[in-house]
Design an enzyme around this catalytic site. Sequence first.
Site, mmCIF file in Angstrom:
data_model
loop_
_atom_site.group_PDB
_atom_site.id
_atom_site.type_symbol
_atom_site.label_atom_id
_atom_site.label_comp_id
_atom_site.label_asym_id
_atom_site.label_seq_id
_atom_site.Cartn_x
_atom_site.Cartn_y
_atom_site.Cartn_z
ATOM 1 N N ARG A 33 -0.421 20.255 14.978
ATOM 2 C CA ARG A 33 0.227 19.672 16.088
ATOM 3 C C ARG A 33 -0.903 19.141 16.736
ATOM 4 N NH1 ARG A 33 2.384 23.809 20.698
ATOM 5 N NH2 ARG A 33 0.277 24.185 21.138
ATOM 6 N N LYS B 115 -0.182 25.252 33.288
ATOM 7 C CA LYS B 115 0.609 24.002 33.002
ATOM 8 C C LYS B 115 2.081 24.209 33.590
ATOM 9 C CE LYS B 115 1.381 25.177 28.182
ATOM 10 N NZ LYS B 115 1.376 24.931 26.876
ATOM 11 N N TYR C 177 35.599 27.438 31.720
ATOM 12 C CA TYR C 177 35.779 25.954 30.924
ATOM 13 C C TYR C 177 36.259 26.496 29.726
ATOM 14 C CZ TYR C 177 34.160 23.018 34.592
ATOM 15 O OH TYR C 177 34.281 22.239 35.720
ATOM 16 N N MET D 5 27.705 24.328 35.352
ATOM 17 C CA MET D 5 26.592 24.011 36.085
ATOM 18 C C MET D 5 26.139 24.757 37.143
ATOM 19 S SD MET D 5 25.900 20.308 37.725
ATOM 20 C CE MET D 5 26.429 19.515 36.268
#
Length: 357
Positions: free
Chosen positions: A126, A30, A248, A296
Amino acid sequence: MLTIDLEALQANYRRLAQAAAPARCAAVVKADAYGLGLDRVAPALAEAGANTFFVALPEEGMRLRSLLPDVTIYVLSGFFEGAETDYAEYQLRPVLNSLPDIERYRRLTIETALPAALHLDTGMSRLGLSRAEWHRLQEDPELVQGLDLRLFMSHLACAEDREAPLNTTQQERFRQARAFLPDIPASLANSSGIFLGPDYGFELVRPGVALYGANPTPGLESPMRPVVRLSVRILQVREIDSGESVGYGATYTADAPRRVATIAAGYADGVHRALSSTGRAWIGGYELPFLGRVSMDLISLDVSNLPEALAQQGQSVDLLGPDQDIDSLAGQAGTIAYEMLTSLGRRYHRQYLDHTT
């Protein structure tokens, strides 16, 4: 450069199949084969001997069917309303997770013979039939009478923790429930469940993350070969003085003169922001700490102790490789190998290694 070693992948499948014997070994592919590329991974696993595969969604199953026309494909997330004809056309076996799933499946099979799996929740809370639904099924066996059920399954919640009491509880619940459907092959064990012992094997095991190099036995030496290597280029190297900040938010301030390398990767590429000031890269056995925040597209590294010949623009450093595996990098980010693998971005150039390359 993201290098995916298909030979190591195949070796991992064979190792898991050996550990699970006499149970058969399936493969979970998956999420685009855990982010590594279904188109290359699934055929390699089939070549290694896998003939039963599990995906999450019917769309994944349809794509897999186009690659492997003769294998068995189960769709874990259930029998999706509106996609009934896709299951039939592509011969996808739904995993029936509820009584409504069973009813939709029954309506389809009036016209089309389609095998399925039945999933019992034994402690995950679940997917899978709840305790109330299971009791109703036992009281009214006609709900599944005449259905072409090929697999009875459940899923372990804590298999990576060998001492977790829930492992035994789930195994006992599953074994008791199996008496209701004694002639259908059963499946309980995931990657870590394979290593809990033969009582968890039943007839089919369903390894996923261990195929891709993650350690299914935390705290012990991994029986798996690494499958993924992630190498990233240095874009720039600079000297900074004591008192200067990096990145940053100025979250890192140098306490002495430092040499800083900026590399071409960031959270857009699956290098989690949680690795800010905690992550590590490696080159030639040298550990290179992350400085400041992961952004990023860029990460800054402390290369002060790296020989100058290696600390050069264009040189590659490893985020995953011989010195740091997927479990180690995930641990630094406070997450798990599953999330790291499936987060690896599409911007990396991907190279597949097999016996032909």
